[in-house]
Design a protein around this motif. Structure first.
Motif, PDB file in Angstrom:
ATOM      1  N   SER A  37      36.211  36.982  32.415  1.00  0.00           N
ATOM      2  CA  SER A  37      36.600  37.743  33.611  1.00  0.00           C
ATOM      3  C   SER A  37      35.849  39.063  33.718  1.00  0.00           C
ATOM      4  CB  SER A  37      38.109  37.999  33.609  1.00  0.00           C
ATOM      5  OG  SER A  37      38.479  38.838  32.528  1.00  0.00           O
ATOM      6  N   ASN A  72      32.551  38.552  35.659  1.00  0.00           N
ATOM      7  CA  ASN A  72      32.634  38.225  37.080  1.00  0.00           C
ATOM      8  C   ASN A  72      33.514  39.257  37.771  1.00  0.00           C
ATOM      9  OD1 ASN A  72      31.388  35.295  37.458  1.00  0.00           O
ATOM     10  ND2 ASN A  72      32.546  35.313  35.539  1.00  0.00           N
ATOM     11  N   GLU A 106      37.191  38.120  39.153  1.00  0.00           N
ATOM     12  CA  GLU A 106      38.140  37.411  38.281  1.00  0.00           C
ATOM     13  C   GLU A 106      39.250  38.335  37.787  1.00  0.00           C
ATOM     14  OE1 GLU A 106      38.035  34.338  38.076  1.00  0.00           O
ATOM     15  OE2 GLU A 106      35.964  33.679  38.377  1.00  0.00           O
ATOM     16  N   LEU A 164      42.447  36.515  36.380  1.00  0.00           N
ATOM     17  CA  LEU A 164      42.243  35.912  35.066  1.00  0.00           C
ATOM     18  C   LEU A 164      42.411  36.956  33.967  1.00  0.00           C
ATOM     19  CD1 LEU A 164      39.207  33.434  35.338  1.00  0.00           C
ATOM     20  CD2 LEU A 164      41.597  32.897  34.869  1.00  0.00           C
ATOM     21  N   TRP A 186      45.675  27.540  39.798  1.00  0.00           N
ATOM     22  CA  TRP A 186      44.348  27.945  39.325  1.00  0.00           C
ATOM     23  C   TRP A 186      43.255  27.034  39.884  1.00  0.00           C
ATOM     24  CZ3 TRP A 186      44.050  32.613  38.006  1.00  0.00           C
ATOM     25  CH2 TRP A 186      45.070  33.250  37.288  1.00  0.00           C
ATOM     26  N   GLY A 220      40.250  28.663  41.904  1.00  0.00           N
ATOM     27  CA  GLY A 220      38.854  28.414  41.598  1.00  0.00           C
ATOM     28  C   GLY A 220      38.084  27.862  42.780  1.00  0.00           C
ATOM     29  N   ASP A 267      34.481  28.950  41.974  1.00  0.00           N
ATOM     30  CA  ASP A 267      34.231  29.039  40.532  1.00  0.00           C
ATOM     31  C   ASP A 267      34.588  27.694  39.908  1.00  0.00           C
ATOM     32  OD1 ASP A 267      34.073  29.563  37.836  1.00  0.00           O
ATOM     33  OD2 ASP A 267      34.999  31.549  37.980  1.00  0.00           O
ATOM     34  N   VAL A 317      36.590  27.425  36.571  1.00  0.00           N
ATOM     35  CA  VAL A 317      38.041  27.550  36.664  1.00  0.00           C
ATOM     36  C   VAL A 317      38.648  26.323  37.334  1.00  0.00           C
ATOM     37  CG1 VAL A 317      39.937  28.904  37.648  1.00  0.00           C
ATOM     38  CG2 VAL A 317      37.946  30.069  36.704  1.00  0.00           C
TER      39      VAL A 317
END
Length: 297
Positions: free
Chosen positions: A65, A68, A71, A74, A182, A186, A191, A194
């Motif tokens: 995380s 990015n 994130e 996360l 999640w 994602g 992403d 994820v």
């Protein structure tokens, strides 16, 4: 940082927040187990491996995380998860037997300290910054897949025994909800590291709930081995030592017979069988035999 992408896409904020809530509930699932451990001051044969692996996974996701900018959720839930798993491991070490305690300490040092620090150093100095998030994302994805695949053994046991005793519905339900949140998080964030592992988590979660619906009222099959939950569920093993007749010349030959018997019912003392607890060195016999019988425990 959270507000920036909330204004850009409110769905990311919504699914990230819901993912935090449901993941927090999943993190708290072992609390009743550790309350019992603290009361009895014993780990009762529970293993520490799931908690050590969960701490390792949380550490990796926090690192991911930081690579990015979007994130944020996360980082928040896995920071809480690190604290909770550390408490679990500390309680386990405090009440575990010496052998299990040494194994847990070594495993924590090997995986959570040496393993995580090695990944951190290698990616910081040997991997270019542009590829760093991909490498860590790939490692996190592989670890998540292995964690999601872990309940396969429990599902196999449910099918074999036709009993859902070891697969509680509430845990499967919240694991599935967490995976769905999640997965959507994602997808909206684009992403794949994820989204893809949580696709597998959603699939296994649905399979567990379907199995629960099929076998929740099924009659368990007889003669199936179950995991012992209490000492009374474990068959008592008694070693009876018989001595041959001295007149036949073998004065010191002993023959051990191992007999597996269930815990004896409350009955007449004149017909009682020897009762032995596996944790006791000696057990009381009935009135028709010698006063003490040595057990093999």
């Amino acid at each position: 940082m959270a507000l920036s992408f909330m204004n850009h896409n409110p769905w990311i904020f919504a699914f990230g927040l819901l993912g935090n809530i449901f993941s927090f509930i999943v993190f708290l699932a072992p609390v009743p187990t550790f309350i019992r451990v603290c009361r009895k001051k014993s780990t009762e044969g529970f293993q520490s491996i799931p908690y050590v692996v969960a701490l390792f996974s949380a550490l990796l996701l926090i690192y991911y995380s930081t690579l990015n900018a979007d994130e944020f959720f996360l980082m928040t839930i896995n920071s809480v998860g690190c604290f909770i798993e550390t408490v679990y491991i500390a309680l386990y070490i405090a009440y575990a037997p010496k052998k299990a305690r040494i194994f847990t300490v070594r495993f924590v040092l090997l995986l959570d300290v040496v393993g995580f620090c090695s990944i951190l150093v290698v990616t910081q100095f040997l991997v270019k910054r542009a590829y760093r998030a991909r490498v860590i994302g790939f490692i996190c994805g592989g670890l998540s897949v292995s964690v999601f695949a872990a309940p396969l053994s429990i599902m196999k046991k449910v099918i074999r025994t036709r009993s859902v005793e070891y697969m509680p519905f509430s845990l499967s339900f919240f694991l599935t909800l967490s995976a769905v949140m999640w997965l959507c998080y994602g997808l909206f964030l684009k992403d794949l590291y994820v989204a893809l592992p949580n696709t597998l988590g959603f699939t296994f979660g649905m399979a567990q709930m379907i199995l629960y619906a099929i076998y929740r009222n099924a009659k368990p099959l007889p003669n199936e081995e179950k995991l012992p939950q209490h000492k009374a569920d474990i068959e008592t093993q008694i070693v009876i030592t018989t001595t041959t007749n001295p007149d036949q010349g073998d004065e010191h030959q002993n023959q051990d017979q191992v007999i597996n018997v269930p815990p004896p019912p409350q009955s007449n003392a004149n017909h009682a069988s020897p009762v032995c607890n596996n944790n006791d060195k000696y057990c009381m016999d009935n009135n028709m035999a010698p006063p003490m019988v040595k057990c093999g425990a």
